[in-house]
Design a protein around this motif. Sequence first.
Motif, mmCIF file in Angstrom:
data_model
loop_
_atom_site.group_PDB
_atom_site.id
_atom_site.type_symbol
_atom_site.label_atom_id
_atom_site.label_comp_id
_atom_site.label_asym_id
_atom_site.label_seq_id
_atom_site.Cartn_x
_atom_site.Cartn_y
_atom_site.Cartn_z
ATOM 1 N N GLU A 1 -31.863 98.515 -6.130
ATOM 2 C CA GLU A 1 -31.198 98.293 -4.841
ATOM 3 C C GLU A 1 -30.660 99.602 -4.279
ATOM 4 N N PHE A 2 -30.099 100.438 -5.150
ATOM 5 C CA PHE A 2 -29.630 101.759 -4.731
ATOM 6 C C PHE A 2 -30.156 102.809 -5.701
ATOM 7 N N VAL A 3 -30.445 103.987 -5.182
ATOM 8 C CA VAL A 3 -30.798 105.133 -6.020
ATOM 9 C C VAL A 3 -29.964 106.326 -5.566
ATOM 10 N N LEU A 4 -29.974 107.359 -6.388
ATOM 11 C CA LEU A 4 -29.205 108.562 -6.096
ATOM 12 C C LEU A 4 -30.151 109.708 -5.759
ATOM 13 N N ASP A 5 -29.958 110.292 -4.588
ATOM 14 C CA ASP A 5 -30.738 111.458 -4.178
ATOM 15 C C ASP A 5 -30.363 112.635 -5.077
ATOM 16 N N PRO A 6 -31.298 113.146 -5.876
ATOM 17 C CA PRO A 6 -30.946 114.215 -6.820
ATOM 18 C C PRO A 6 -30.552 115.522 -6.154
ATOM 19 N N THR A 7 -30.879 115.720 -4.868
ATOM 20 C CA THR A 7 -30.484 116.974 -4.217
ATOM 21 C C THR A 7 -29.000 116.990 -3.862
ATOM 22 N N LYS A 8 -28.318 115.856 -4.018
ATOM 23 C CA LYS A 8 -26.861 115.806 -3.842
ATOM 24 C C LYS A 8 -26.248 115.819 -5.240
ATOM 25 N N ILE A 9 -25.599 116.913 -5.591
ATOM 26 C CA ILE A 9 -25.100 117.115 -6.955
ATOM 27 C C ILE A 9 -23.579 117.086 -6.921
ATOM 28 N N THR A 10 -22.996 116.023 -7.451
ATOM 29 C CA THR A 10 -21.539 115.900 -7.474
ATOM 30 C C THR A 10 -21.026 116.367 -8.824
ATOM 31 N N ASN B 1 -30.413 115.571 -24.901
ATOM 32 C CA ASN B 1 -31.178 115.081 -26.048
ATOM 33 C C ASN B 1 -32.522 114.477 -25.664
ATOM 34 N N GLU B 2 -32.582 113.821 -24.493
ATOM 35 C CA GLU B 2 -33.796 113.093 -24.125
ATOM 36 C C GLU B 2 -34.640 113.798 -23.072
ATOM 37 N N GLY B 3 -34.101 114.808 -22.417
ATOM 38 C CA GLY B 3 -34.856 115.488 -21.375
ATOM 39 C C GLY B 3 -34.858 114.695 -20.081
ATOM 40 N N TRP B 4 -36.007 114.727 -19.394
ATOM 41 C CA TRP B 4 -36.108 114.111 -18.068
ATOM 42 C C TRP B 4 -36.498 112.645 -18.168
ATOM 43 N N ASN B 5 -35.848 111.816 -17.378
ATOM 44 C CA ASN B 5 -36.160 110.391 -17.326
ATOM 45 C C ASN B 5 -37.023 110.071 -16.118
ATOM 46 N N ARG B 6 -37.775 109.012 -16.249
ATOM 47 C CA ARG B 6 -38.660 108.585 -15.172
ATOM 48 C C ARG B 6 -37.847 108.089 -13.991
ATOM 49 N N MET B 7 -38.235 108.501 -12.782
ATOM 50 C CA MET B 7 -37.477 108.148 -11.591
ATOM 51 C C MET B 7 -38.242 107.268 -10.612
ATOM 52 N N GLU B 8 -39.561 107.377 -10.575
ATOM 53 C CA GLU B 8 -40.300 106.712 -9.503
ATOM 54 C C GLU B 8 -40.158 105.193 -9.555
ATOM 55 N N GLU B 9 -40.025 104.615 -10.772
ATOM 56 C CA GLU B 9 -39.868 103.165 -10.864
ATOM 57 C C GLU B 9 -38.540 102.724 -10.260
ATOM 58 N N LEU C 1 -32.153 102.580 -15.072
ATOM 59 C CA LEU C 1 -32.067 104.040 -15.124
ATOM 60 C C LEU C 1 -30.612 104.482 -15.027
ATOM 61 N N LYS C 2 -30.164 105.311 -15.964
ATOM 62 C CA LYS C 2 -28.764 105.735 -15.998
ATOM 63 C C LYS C 2 -28.561 107.186 -15.570
ATOM 64 N N GLU C 3 -29.528 108.038 -15.894
ATOM 65 C CA GLU C 3 -29.358 109.457 -15.565
ATOM 66 C C GLU C 3 -30.723 110.106 -15.458
ATOM 67 N N TYR C 4 -30.767 111.202 -14.720
ATOM 68 C CA TYR C 4 -32.024 111.912 -14.523
ATOM 69 C C TYR C 4 -32.338 112.859 -15.682
ATOM 70 N N TYR C 5 -31.291 113.380 -16.278
ATOM 71 C CA TYR C 5 -31.510 114.352 -17.342
ATOM 72 C C TYR C 5 -30.395 114.253 -18.367
ATOM 73 N N SER C 6 -30.768 114.348 -19.644
ATOM 74 C CA SER C 6 -29.778 114.481 -20.711
ATOM 75 C C SER C 6 -30.289 115.512 -21.702
ATOM 76 N N THR D 1 -23.720 111.172 -12.947
ATOM 77 C CA THR D 1 -25.053 110.606 -13.134
ATOM 78 C C THR D 1 -25.277 109.398 -12.234
ATOM 79 N N VAL D 2 -26.498 108.877 -12.278
ATOM 80 C CA VAL D 2 -26.822 107.644 -11.565
ATOM 81 C C VAL D 2 -25.879 106.530 -12.000
#
Length: 915
Positions: free
Chosen positions: A687-696, A673-681, A666-671, A652-653
Amino acid sequence: MMQKKSKSAPYYNIGQLRVEYWNKLKIETSDLRRCHKGSTNEKVHKQNVRDLLKELKGVESFFAFPGKERIQKFENAFISNEYASLAHMVAETTRQLLGDSYKSNPDFIGFDEQSMDSAEEHEQYHSIRKNHFEVLFVDNITTEDEQKLKHSLRTLRSPGDKFTYDVLIQRSFQDAMIALLFNHNIQAVVIRYAPPYYSKQITPVIKPYAEEVLKHDFSSKSETDLGPFMGELIKQFRPELDTYYVTDTALGHLKGSTIKGFNRIFYQTEDIQELHLTIIRGIAERYNTPFFSALVEYSQKPTGVFHAMPISRGNSVFKSRWIHDFGDFYGRNMFLAETSATTGGLDSLLQPTGPLKKAQEMARDAYGSLYTYFVTNGTSTANKIVMQALVKPEDVVLIDRDCHKSHHYGLVLSGAYPVYLDSYPIEEYSMYGAVPLEQIKAKLLKLKEAERLDKVKMLLLTNCTFDGLVYNVERVMEEVLAIKPDMIFLWDEAWYGFAGFAHNYRQRTGMFTANKLYKKYNSANYRRRYNEHIRGLKNGEQSSLPDPDKVRIRVYSTQSTHKTLSSFRQGSMIHIWDEDFRRKTENTFLEAYMTHTSTSPNYQMLASLDVGRRQVQLEGFELVEKSIEMAMVFRAKVNDMPQLSKYFDVLTVHDFIPDKFRQTGLKEYYSKNEGWNRMEEAWEKDEFVLDPTKITLFIGKTGVDGDTFKNKFLMDKFNIQINKTSRNTVLFMTNIGTTRGSVTYLINALLKIADALDEEFKALNDKEKEIRDKRIHSLTKEVPPLPDFSYFHPTFQAVPGVPGGHLREAYFMAYNENNYEYVPLEDCLSIMDAGRILVASTFVIPYPPGFPVLVPGQVVSDQIINFMTALDVSEIHGYRSDLGLRVFTEKALNNEKPRTPNAKRPIEKKKKQLI
């Protein structure tokens, strides 16, 4: 865009919701058709269909297809209890929508294929392949006027048109902006007069996906300004679109910004045909591929070949009895387009004046640069070109240590002094993150204190990293320019070429930020803010804002087009936004370009760069969004499926980025129990964000290391190819070519691997279980150390005690075989403990992680030896296990004139914090 999704709308984006709702409607109408009249089942299905039609009516109001008219037909059939007809219409519409067939057969949208009487009609239906798009008209008109407008534009169509379009009407500012976020098919926008601000058609199901629009309130703007302001916003959110303005405002009263802000301005009294022709012309201009078209035309010319290249025209291939299969595999067009000629309709890459020049100019406009150059040797060469063009011997370059090796070799070629910056470690997963801004500023201030700031020329950072870490480009540039106002930035965007075609991503690209900051620093508002800021500083305090009188925007981006967009292998681009380019750099850049560029570039590769540009201008917004969606779908599946989550975790992030670098939390894009989290903010502020198209994918619980998992499981069993692994992870990447089918296949493969592991573990005896548990413990708990850059040996320090090393001198010193020797890796620590300082004489680059852990002239540290000892990879460039580590001899170091006195090892270790 990327919005927060509520539990009532558990979808990543509006596209996913739309697909799911249409599929549900297809199933429900099919079930309804088979129900007994008056049964309980019929009542349930009727209510479900009623609800779905209501929800879809709100969603489809932002799309021209299937359109309000067709939805109305569905409602009429439903009210009339014509369930068989309804089921057929819904099934056909769903098929057209999900298969995108309506884009290829636009003249038959709404046409019932079953009603065709003749074979000719069927042939015509299936043969039409015109490119189809939608035009957004923003105007608060009546339904009657809307129908008149659509009819007028439809009558202007010609059978010879290469493109066709449908009209989508939106009657408010908010509705228009939501349509631009939702609807990928929109290619042009016509703003007529001043639309009202607020929407009247935002339903609860739509609202979570429209937050990017709803979070702003521009309703205070006057009606006169609202239309032109919308034009400005469109250039921020969808800059690839053509925008037109229809007004009655006299030319003398139109602002300059309004005139410049639109492709063209029309007046209501002007013929609508002119608007139609202008729309078609705008699409044709973006569709144009100057070099690809020239190459196609050249390949069709009858020619006599008396130049180099026997393969040209395919003569040496297709006349051969022994390599004819080579020609059959690639086809004749590949060889017809092969030539070493630069005339006859073609062009020279080294000095373009024709179609190549035009193709690069069109790429410039598409990517938002001032200048763009095509590169046919990959981004490795692009990086060396930029380095050689901009820095000279003894210039200082701040560079992230874990950048691509081409940058390090570029430093050797240029003779510049590198100041290595360390990324924060992610030790649990044996990888590095990115370079904190505070470290960059600390190095700069130290150089300033040593009166070396004038020597600093460039800051070089990788954005985004192989693992998906993305910098806050604007923040980095602003705070660095406050210290060094003429700093040149080189953003290695090898894995980020697609980013200019999605709003969130675009904000963190070099070209977008350069343009934004240039406008900002040249504004009166910024000058007032800067002056107030300076007045508030204490004596000697460092300004955090750049001086508008001194700041220069000089930004370069190198992109591997072939890595994330459509291009043949090694097709790359250099994008430049440098306000001093013509005055200071153009000559040296062209010299460097000619130094590294072949005089016989591959024309097929250049044509692919030209065509790839066309693609992203016309469908990049859609394709990038879908690639993100595919990554999110994969994340959700791994999280939600117990059989997968038993062995695999998507990092996760929070796993990648420490809390202090995530200001929004922001800790993760999806869980689950909670579904999708807001990313644009987060993409705006962190300072750093994680590109979701890179899936580790963390695979430690399988007991299999990353390299083995890649080869033995993914490749050998399922032919699934990936680029990168670490000790306990594998990296999957989605791109504009990723399909739902390929994601499904990957999930299927992981499920089969999980099942196989279940069976394998069940069959283990007690001793084998003990061995397996130890492997899992090692991969999940025993974390090998990740070393920082140590320091350059005093012999190779540019200035004693000041960041910066003479990499070139150390590199070429090793050309004399008498200056180095080999030390077995297992002996290094004992030799160092005895007091000898070991200094690397070559680059040492393990794969993974794929960047130098040692560079020539660098002192070998305990941490580096421990790291290399713990490595379980077989590929380490610059190191031979049979010989050992190649280091400089003590005699060579002593004979070399030192820049600072040699010291014992304990003293050198203290210097590590300074250098």
